[in-house]
Motif scaffolding. Structure first.
Motif, PDB file in Angstrom:
ATOM      1  N   GLU A 131      42.853  43.228  46.305  1.00 11.68           N
ATOM      2  CA  GLU A 131      43.035  44.272  45.298  1.00 11.68           C
ATOM      3  C   GLU A 131      44.085  43.847  44.273  1.00 11.68           C
ATOM      4  O   GLU A 131      43.913  44.026  43.070  1.00 11.68           O
ATOM      5  CB  GLU A 131      43.449  45.580  45.979  1.00 11.68           C
ATOM      6  CG  GLU A 131      43.541  46.714  44.990  1.00 11.68           C
ATOM      7  CD  GLU A 131      43.756  48.056  45.648  1.00 11.68           C
ATOM      8  OE1 GLU A 131      44.108  48.100  46.840  1.00 11.68           O
ATOM      9  OE2 GLU A 131      43.568  49.068  44.943  1.00 11.68           O
ATOM     10  N   LYS A 132      45.143  43.238  44.763  1.00 15.27           N
ATOM     11  CA  LYS A 132      46.215  42.799  43.858  1.00 15.27           C
ATOM     12  C   LYS A 132      45.674  41.768  42.846  1.00 15.27           C
ATOM     13  O   LYS A 132      45.929  41.849  41.642  1.00 15.27           O
ATOM     14  CB  LYS A 132      47.349  42.211  44.721  1.00 15.27           C
ATOM     15  CG  LYS A 132      48.278  41.233  44.071  1.00 15.27           C
ATOM     16  CD  LYS A 132      49.525  41.932  43.537  1.00 15.27           C
ATOM     17  CE  LYS A 132      50.555  41.032  42.900  1.00 15.27           C
ATOM     18  NZ  LYS A 132      50.130  40.198  41.807  1.00 15.27           N
ATOM     19  N   ASP A 176      45.343  42.189  38.813  1.00 11.20           N
ATOM     20  CA  ASP A 176      45.904  41.214  37.862  1.00 11.20           C
ATOM     21  C   ASP A 176      44.843  40.801  36.839  1.00 11.20           C
ATOM     22  O   ASP A 176      45.114  40.706  35.637  1.00 11.20           O
ATOM     23  CB  ASP A 176      46.381  39.958  38.607  1.00 11.20           C
ATOM     24  CG  ASP A 176      47.734  40.157  39.275  1.00 11.20           C
ATOM     25  OD1 ASP A 176      48.397  41.187  38.993  1.00 11.20           O
ATOM     26  OD2 ASP A 176      48.125  39.295  40.092  1.00 11.20           O
ATOM     27  N   ILE A 177      43.638  40.548  37.347  1.00  8.06           N
ATOM     28  CA  ILE A 177      42.550  40.155  36.432  1.00  8.06           C
ATOM     29  C   ILE A 177      42.256  41.303  35.463  1.00  8.06           C
ATOM     30  O   ILE A 177      42.093  41.099  34.256  1.00  8.06           O
ATOM     31  CB  ILE A 177      41.278  39.777  37.232  1.00  8.06           C
ATOM     32  CG1 ILE A 177      41.547  38.543  38.103  1.00  8.06           C
ATOM     33  CG2 ILE A 177      40.107  39.536  36.292  1.00  8.06           C
ATOM     34  CD1 ILE A 177      40.435  38.223  39.112  1.00  8.06           C
ATOM     35  N   ALA A 178      42.231  42.516  36.008  1.00 11.20           N
ATOM     36  CA  ALA A 178      41.927  43.691  35.175  1.00 11.20           C
ATOM     37  C   ALA A 178      42.970  43.849  34.064  1.00 11.20           C
ATOM     38  O   ALA A 178      42.630  44.120  32.900  1.00 11.20           O
ATOM     39  CB  ALA A 178      41.889  44.946  36.045  1.00 11.20           C
ATOM     40  N   ILE A 195      35.840  44.927  46.901  1.00  8.11           N
ATOM     41  CA  ILE A 195      36.166  45.894  45.851  1.00  8.11           C
ATOM     42  C   ILE A 195      35.338  45.527  44.622  1.00  8.11           C
ATOM     43  O   ILE A 195      35.417  44.391  44.133  1.00  8.11           O
ATOM     44  CB  ILE A 195      37.676  45.841  45.509  1.00  8.11           C
ATOM     45  CG1 ILE A 195      38.491  46.205  46.751  1.00  8.11           C
ATOM     46  CG2 ILE A 195      37.997  46.767  44.332  1.00  8.11           C
ATOM     47  CD1 ILE A 195      39.990  45.973  46.599  1.00  8.11           C
ATOM     48  N   TYR A 196      34.532  46.450  44.173  1.00 11.21           N
ATOM     49  CA  TYR A 196      33.718  46.202  42.977  1.00 11.21           C
ATOM     50  C   TYR A 196      34.630  46.196  41.758  1.00 11.21           C
ATOM     51  O   TYR A 196      35.378  47.165  41.545  1.00 11.21           O
ATOM     52  CB  TYR A 196      32.637  47.283  42.822  1.00 11.21           C
ATOM     53  CG  TYR A 196      31.580  47.181  43.893  1.00 11.21           C
ATOM     54  CD1 TYR A 196      30.470  46.360  43.723  1.00 11.21           C
ATOM     55  CD2 TYR A 196      31.706  47.883  45.088  1.00 11.21           C
ATOM     56  CE1 TYR A 196      29.506  46.243  44.713  1.00 11.21           C
ATOM     57  CE2 TYR A 196      30.743  47.776  46.086  1.00 11.21           C
ATOM     58  CZ  TYR A 196      29.649  46.955  45.887  1.00 11.21           C
ATOM     59  OH  TYR A 196      28.705  46.843  46.870  1.00 11.21           O
ATOM     60  N   PHE A 197      34.548  45.134  40.979  1.00 12.88           N
ATOM     61  CA  PHE A 197      35.464  45.038  39.829  1.00 12.88           C
ATOM     62  C   PHE A 197      35.287  46.227  38.886  1.00 12.88           C
ATOM     63  O   PHE A 197      36.266  46.773  38.370  1.00 12.88           O
ATOM     64  CB  PHE A 197      35.253  43.708  39.080  1.00 12.88           C
ATOM     65  CG  PHE A 197      36.338  43.455  38.091  1.00 12.88           C
ATOM     66  CD1 PHE A 197      37.574  42.987  38.506  1.00 12.88           C
ATOM     67  CD2 PHE A 197      36.161  43.751  36.744  1.00 12.88           C
ATOM     68  CE1 PHE A 197      38.615  42.794  37.607  1.00 12.88           C
ATOM     69  CE2 PHE A 197      37.183  43.557  35.835  1.00 12.88           C
ATOM     70  CZ  PHE A 197      38.417  43.083  36.268  1.00 12.88           C
ATOM     71  N   ALA A 198      34.038  46.659  38.706  1.00 13.71           N
ATOM     72  CA  ALA A 198      33.774  47.770  37.779  1.00 13.71           C
ATOM     73  C   ALA A 198      34.418  49.075  38.236  1.00 13.71           C
ATOM     74  O   ALA A 198      34.581  50.007  37.442  1.00 13.71           O
ATOM     75  CB  ALA A 198      32.265  47.969  37.624  1.00 13.71           C
ATOM     76  N   LEU A 202      37.471  49.421  39.281  1.00 13.42           N
ATOM     77  CA  LEU A 202      38.916  49.473  39.016  1.00 13.42           C
ATOM     78  C   LEU A 202      39.187  50.300  37.760  1.00 13.42           C
ATOM     79  O   LEU A 202      38.346  50.329  36.843  1.00 13.42           O
ATOM     80  CB  LEU A 202      39.459  48.054  38.821  1.00 13.42           C
ATOM     81  CG  LEU A 202      39.336  47.135  40.034  1.00 13.42           C
ATOM     82  CD1 LEU A 202      39.798  45.727  39.673  1.00 13.42           C
ATOM     83  CD2 LEU A 202      40.149  47.672  41.205  1.00 13.42           C
ATOM     84  N   PRO A 203      40.355  50.944  37.707  1.00 15.55           N
ATOM     85  CA  PRO A 203      40.649  51.821  36.567  1.00 15.55           C
ATOM     86  C   PRO A 203      40.431  51.128  35.219  1.00 15.55           C
ATOM     87  O   PRO A 203      40.944  50.042  34.992  1.00 15.55           O
ATOM     88  CB  PRO A 203      42.135  52.161  36.768  1.00 15.55           C
ATOM     89  CG  PRO A 203      42.405  51.923  38.219  1.00 15.55           C
ATOM     90  CD  PRO A 203      41.449  50.866  38.675  1.00 15.55           C
TER      91      PRO A 203
END
Ligand code: GLN
Length: 385
Positions: A178-179, A183-185, A212-215, A217-218
């Motif tokens: 998740e971390k 960071d990528i987000a 965790i689906y990237f889409a 993430l907030p």
């Protein structure tokens, strides 16, 4: 004769698929190209038989049969945690391979830069060439396959318009934490970049890791094109069914590219797989249990032989360290392994942009008996070299 296209002049054939052909030639146990040697669930095969008598043998709607899009939307909305509109946010494609190619052609102009984590699945190289993109590789450093946030930021600073994110990762089995994803987000937001995911191994994530689906993430939904496939989840790699999930404006463009590229994925197969998408959670739990068992059989076998390897957190590949055999070329080693030991893997260097050539990637998506056979053969490796 006139010259053929410059853009594709330097294409080699896929080494992954070449290794399968060599394995067949020498009768080796084929742990190279990633596909199961076992059957899909019988309910899916029954559904396939039934579709033969139904009137579904002409083109489906180009961006996907309505009932399949609905089934994908229901399943993925549940998993991804947001409502997906089957009519404006999904395109059914010929595998995730086409999903990614159509996506790249929809967002990239020739000369645009695209960040890619290395090691990477070999099609991404071809995707960038075909779409005219210039890749900027960001190393995932073995044996942990961690990345340095500053190096990723450097890729965005250098102008990367998109990042290709394979999670769980082929070939290294990394499941991004998740971390790391946050960071990528943060960087994707800061540099206003798209994120093109390849999440075909979403259901092969070993405990205690979680996908965790990237889409999800907030703030990421608007800039993420989620590509996935039904190949791995339902053991139907030959059916060539995949899809994109993206906001309507992006989906609209992908639809058009997809329409002109392939018109559509095979209509009867789209019908038949709806059965699979309706499976309840038990199916995915059992699927993961079986893959965990396969991973553990293979790891134990390698450990008993004393071959060094990573521990995959997800997907169905393992990287075995071949340094001890002293080969300069892992391509040569891979061929010799087929001939002398009778086991096929993929030379690791084809996945890396960096000069890394001391790994062979093995695929453990095989019947337990196939894995035992491979391990038995590998147990003689030191006598053969
Ligand atoms: N993804 C699989 C692999 O890496 C195979 C994909 C393919 O050959 N289309 O081996």
């Amino acid at each position: 004769m006139r010259e053929l296209s410059q853009r594709t002049a330097n294409f080699t054939d896929s080494v992954i698929r070449r290794m399968t052909r060599i394995a067949l030639k020498y009768g080796a146990v084929n742990l190279s190209q990633g596909f199961p040697d076992f059957d899909p669930p019988k309910e899916i095969l029954e559904a396939l038989k039934k579709t033969a008598d139904e009137n579904v043998h002409q083109y489906a709607i180009t961006w996907g049969a309505p009932n399949l899009r609905k089934a994908i939307a229901e399943k993925q909305s549940r998993l991804m945690g947001f409502d997906i509109d089957p009519d404006s946010e999904i395109v059914v494609t010929c595998g995730s391979t086409e999903a990614m190619m159509a996506t790249m052609m929809s967002i990239i102009n020739p000369g645009d830069k695209v960040a890619i984590f290395s090691p990477f699945y070999e099609n991404y190289g071809a995707d960038t060439i075909l779409s005219g993109a210039e890749p900027i590789y960001v190393p995932l450093v073995p044996p942990e396959y961690d990345f340095n946030k500053d190096e990723l930021e450097a890729a965005f600073k250098a102008g990367a318009k998109a990042l290709v994110l394979c999670n769980p990762s082929n070939p290294c089995g990394k499941v991004f934490s998740e971390k790391e994803l946050l960071d990528i987000a943060e960087l994707a937001e800061k540099y206003d970049a798209y994120v093109v995911t390849d999440e075909v191994y979403e259901h092969i994530v070993f405990a205690p890791y979680k996908h965790i689906y990237f889409a999800s993430l907030p703030g990421m939904r608007k800039r993420t094109i989620s590509c996935s496939s039904l190949s791995k989840t339902y053991s139907i790699t030959g059916w060539r069914l995949g899809y994109t999930i993206a906001p309507p404006e992006i989906t609209d463009r992908i639809r058009k590219v997809h329409d002109f590229l392939t018109v559509g994925a095979p209509a009867p197969l789209q019908e038949a797989i709806v059965t699979g998408l309706k499976f309840c959670q038990d199916y995915y739990d059992e699927f993961l249990r079986e893959y965990t068992e396969k991973r553990d059989i293979f790891i134990k076998g390698l450990d008993d032989i004393g071959l060094k390897h990573n521990i995959p957190e997800g997907a169905y590949y393992i990287m075995v360290d071949i340094s001890e055999f002293g080969f300069e070329s892992d391509l040569e080693f891979a061929e010799e392994l087929i001939k002398r030991v009778g086991v096929a893997g993929v030379p690791g260097s084809i996945f890396f942009n960096e000069p890394v050539n001391n790994y062979i990637r093995f695929n453990f998506s095989k019947k337990n008996e196939t894995l035992h056979d491979a391990i038995e053969r590998l147990s003689h490796i030191r006598e053969c070299f």
